[in-house]
Structures are given as structure tokens and as C-alpha cells.
Design a protein around this motif. Sequence first.
Motif, PDB file in Angstrom:
ATOM      1  N   PHE A 384     -49.693 -19.551  56.277  1.00  0.00           N
ATOM      2  CA  PHE A 384     -49.339 -20.734  55.641  1.00  0.00           C
ATOM      3  C   PHE A 384     -49.780 -21.852  56.346  1.00  0.00           C
ATOM      4  N   GLY A 385     -50.749 -22.467  56.183  1.00  0.00           N
ATOM      5  CA  GLY A 385     -51.165 -23.857  56.918  1.00  0.00           C
ATOM      6  C   GLY A 385     -51.231 -24.923  55.714  1.00  0.00           C
ATOM      7  N   ALA A 386     -50.989 -26.220  56.806  1.00  0.00           N
ATOM      8  CA  ALA A 386     -50.791 -27.436  55.517  1.00  0.00           C
ATOM      9  C   ALA A 386     -52.201 -27.655  54.876  1.00  0.00           C
ATOM     10  N   ASN A 387     -53.294 -27.566  55.564  1.00  0.00           N
ATOM     11  CA  ASN A 387     -54.741 -27.555  54.710  1.00  0.00           C
ATOM     12  C   ASN A 387     -54.711 -26.714  53.477  1.00  0.00           C
ATOM     13  N   GLU A 388     -54.666 -25.335  53.843  1.00  0.00           N
ATOM     14  CA  GLU A 388     -55.024 -24.324  52.505  1.00  0.00           C
ATOM     15  C   GLU A 388     -53.504 -24.463  51.729  1.00  0.00           C
ATOM     16  N   PHE A 389     -52.477 -24.986  52.136  1.00  0.00           N
ATOM     17  CA  PHE A 389     -51.223 -25.222  51.132  1.00  0.00           C
ATOM     18  C   PHE A 389     -51.678 -26.131  50.342  1.00  0.00           C
ATOM     19  N   ALA A 390     -52.155 -27.063  50.755  1.00  0.00           N
ATOM     20  CA  ALA A 390     -52.717 -28.374  49.809  1.00  0.00           C
ATOM     21  C   ALA A 390     -53.661 -27.851  48.714  1.00  0.00           C
ATOM     22  N   ALA A 391     -54.435 -27.003  48.846  1.00  0.00           N
ATOM     23  CA  ALA A 391     -55.335 -26.418  47.903  1.00  0.00           C
ATOM     24  C   ALA A 391     -54.697 -25.182  47.216  1.00  0.00           C
ATOM     25  N   GLY A 392     -53.657 -24.985  47.351  1.00  0.00           N
ATOM     26  CA  GLY A 392     -52.803 -23.669  46.664  1.00  0.00           C
ATOM     27  C   GLY A 392     -53.203 -22.510  47.331  1.00  0.00           C
ATOM     28  N   GLN A 393     -53.721 -22.553  48.559  1.00  0.00           N
ATOM     29  CA  GLN A 393     -54.112 -21.289  48.993  1.00  0.00           C
ATOM     30  C   GLN A 393     -53.325 -20.919  50.478  1.00  0.00           C
ATOM     31  N   ALA A 394     -53.752 -19.449  50.810  1.00  0.00           N
ATOM     32  CA  ALA A 394     -53.155 -19.134  52.211  1.00  0.00           C
ATOM     33  C   ALA A 394     -54.321 -18.291  52.846  1.00  0.00           C
ATOM     34  N   ALA A 395     -54.313 -18.230  54.142  1.00  0.00           N
ATOM     35  CA  ALA A 395     -55.161 -17.247  54.711  1.00  0.00           C
ATOM     36  C   ALA A 395     -54.736 -15.739  54.845  1.00  0.00           C
ATOM     37  N   VAL A 396     -55.445 -14.861  54.590  1.00  0.00           N
ATOM     38  CA  VAL A 396     -55.191 -13.570  54.646  1.00  0.00           C
ATOM     39  C   VAL A 396     -55.878 -12.887  55.739  1.00  0.00           C
ATOM     40  N   ARG A 397     -55.369 -12.529  56.846  1.00  0.00           N
ATOM     41  CA  ARG A 397     -56.059 -12.045  57.983  1.00  0.00           C
ATOM     42  C   ARG A 397     -55.856 -10.211  58.322  1.00  0.00           C
TER      43      ARG A 397
END
Length: 419
Positions: A384-397
Motif C-alpha cells: 500500500f503506497g500513497a500513489n497507488e492508494f490514490a487510484a484505489g489500487q495496491a501492488a501485489v508482488r
Amino acid sequence: MQITRPRGTNDFLPEITAKWQEVEALLRCLCREYGYGEIRTPLFEDTELFSRGVGETTDIVQKEMYTFADHGGRSMTLRPENTASACRAYIENKLYGGVQPVKLYYLGPMFRYEKPQAGRFRQFHQFGLELFGSAAPAADAEVISFAWDLYHRLHIKGLQLKINSVGCPACRPAYKTALQDYFRPYLGELCATCRDRFERNPLRIFDCKSEICRRIGAEAPLLLDSLCPECGEHFTAVQELLTTAAIPFELNPRLVRGLDYYTKTAFEIEVAGIGAQSALCGGGRYDGLIEEIGGTPTPAVGFALGMERIFAALAAQNDDIETTGCLDVYIISGMDKRLKQAAFALACRLRGSGISVEMELGDKSFKAQMKAADRLQAAWTVIFGANEFAAGQAAVRNMASGEQIELPIEDIRGYLMQH
RNA sequence: GUGGAUGUGGCGAAGCGGUUAACGCACCGGAUUGUGGCUCCGGCACCCGAGGGUUCGAUCCCCUUCAUCCACCCCA
């Protein structure tokens, strides 16, 4: 002063208890196959149950019991073994009124005030079987085969099954007299403890490790040679059953069980390499016990094994119990409060779907969280990073491949479930 | 209950009667203000099991005690 655990006790930590659970699962599986149901009796009982059941002359009763007076002035004792309790429960709950035999198993802590050493503790754990209401040789054989079967499924090697018959009230007294007659001339030559055993329990002189006692005992008459017809036939039948079941055994006329209640069959399974306490389990028939503690005469057989000794044997053979416990997902988030909250909410949702999830509860750095995910061997991380969160997203690694994609937060659960 | 061995940081392990108790691993932080496994840098024992004693001075010597391990006894 630092408070430490009581002498002879253990703290079993998660890495260890995971292995115990595996063995326990196998035991319960075997019990289902053999038709034994679990019984759970109190950890403490009326002291008299043990003094009568286990036997006044035994070491257990004479010096190893944790006995205390409760607030009502009753003498209570932490159970040193479970057979007496099981018999008490059999009588008290009128199990003799149902279909016989009654087949029970137990698993739990026992307590004996002994000086600890390899394979011996003050709180230790036993698993055991009790088969009530059958005098048949097949009952003895079933109990023995259970133990044999178990150790084989655990891949423990180098097992030695030793069996003997300690007779019954019809033949043992006469034998005891004969034995005392034999030893009497040598009384002066026996070691101090054996001179003591001579009166109390001459059978145990056979167990002595001293050179002299061994030599004198070598010529002594054997109980096996003076069993009454009933005990003799019973013992022969047990051996035949073991042979047909392809269970190799060794006749040991000197095998004497330490508890008073045994009759007829006595057995023990040993392995080398786990120290002086080499018995993995021990048991036999105790036809007189239920009557001894107030029930109607009921034949019974059983055995008990030490859980700790199973692990000692596995360790000695460089074998180990496989456990699975890898982490599915580690959730990483920035310091921002809203990110933390979103991460927490996702953790709850994923866990509700059966996915194992860890996350940083405090506020470790991004790098530290990544490192933690790696060390916990997480299969995935969700970031959960600020940039992705702003777009309603999160990174899955994917931690193994390093591949990383961005997904809408509400799609993460579905994505992980599919992979 | 009897006997033997041992007791230095989370773990392993040096050390010696004398000013700041090696080292390795682990752990924590940093070198890249948002990305792991390598590397580098830094941090990490005011109680050297506890309590007494000897000494100018003891982690190292003595006594006591506690704990752990192993064996006897006995047992699972």
C-alpha cells in the motif's frame, strides 16, 4: 531473581508444538483405525486412587508423587500416570454396562517428582490405550500391535519389542516364594538395594545392573517356567498372534514392570540412542486393577508411551517431523494513517478467506517491512503506497519471481485466491 | 535421594587476578526521501548464574547456593 520454569518441565515453543501436533494427529488417526475413543480425566485425583491403584510399594507412590492438601483438607495428587484414573472413570461412569470391550485412549501431561535426566521429566506427556473387558490374548496383541504400528509409521528404526508374562495371583505367589528360597543363601552377597528388594519384590532383582546380582540371578528359576496353565496358554496365544502379524519380539524373562498392577503379559519397546531411559513405551495386562479400586473384577490391557521419547528417538536418528507453516501474504504499507487502516482492513478480509496474513503492526520503515516479508518467507506481498492508494489500487508482488502488478484493492482477494 | 560435568550478551564461543570483557551468528538502524535475499557502515554485556569470602584489585582463587546436562535409582 529471574523466575524460571519449575525443574524438569519444558516450554514447548511453536516450532516444537507444530511437530507435536503432527504426531498427535497420527495418534488420533490410528485410534480411529483401531477403534479407540478419547477419555479426558482430571489432572489430579484423590491420592488414594494412586496409592491403591499403582501400588503402595512402588517408587511412584513412595517418593514420586506431587501430593497436596486442598482447602477442604482432602489429600490430592497430580496424576503420575493415567491408567488408575481411566479405571476409576470406567467404574464411576458405569462403562461396564455397555458393549464390551470398552476401548479408550488418553493423551496429556503426567507428573512425577523425579530428578530430571535424558528422557525423564517432572511433567511429561503420555499417550496411552486402555482396553477394558476382554481377557482374550488378542486384546493383548492388539495393544502391542498398535504401538508397533505407530513407531513404524513414524519411521523409527531399531525397535526392540520385549515381552514377558508376570503371571497372576494363582501362580505368582508360589513363584515368589521359590525365588526367595533361591536367593536366600546368597543374601549376604547381593547388593544393598537387592537385599531390600528381596523382601518387597524379589522379581526386581533381575533388573539389577550390579555384576554380582546379575551372576547370582542368572541361575535363578524363571517365572516363565512356573506359570499356571491358564497364564501359560494365554502367553503362548499372544506370541502366536504376534508371529502371525509379523511383529518380531524377543522373550525377556527378566522384564519386570515397575507398577504393581500388572498380570500376565508385560511388554516394552526400546530403541538405542536416546540415553539411559531407552523405553519408548511399556504396558501389559492388569486384570486385578479394577477390582483393586472398587469395581467388579474386569480384565484389562493397555500401554503408555512417552511423547518426549518419540522426539528423542527421531532426533537420534536424524529424522524429523515435517511441518507446513509458510506465510501466504505480507502486507506492507506506508506510514500514513489511511494506508495503515486500508492495509489492516485488507488483512482482515484475506484472513476471512483462509489466507494467512502478516503485516507490520507498528511503523517500521518500508525497507524493514520488505525485509520482514522476505524473512517470513511470504509467498506474496501486498504494498500500500500513497500513489497507488490514490487510484484505489495496491501492488501485489510475487516474492519468488519478483513480478509485481497493480490491482484495484477490491480485486486483490480474488487474485490471490486464484494463485 | 546419591554421584559427575557445566553455568560469559538472543545463540555459539574466546579470555585472564589488574585500566574500555575478543570474535562469529542473530537482531536493530543506515548507505537508495516507496521495495527483500548480496555488500558496506553503525548499534547491541553498567548484574561474566546468584550470594558471600580472600585480595590493593576478581569473570578468572575459596565457600555456599541455584540451575542445566548426564548417570545411578526407577520409569514413559
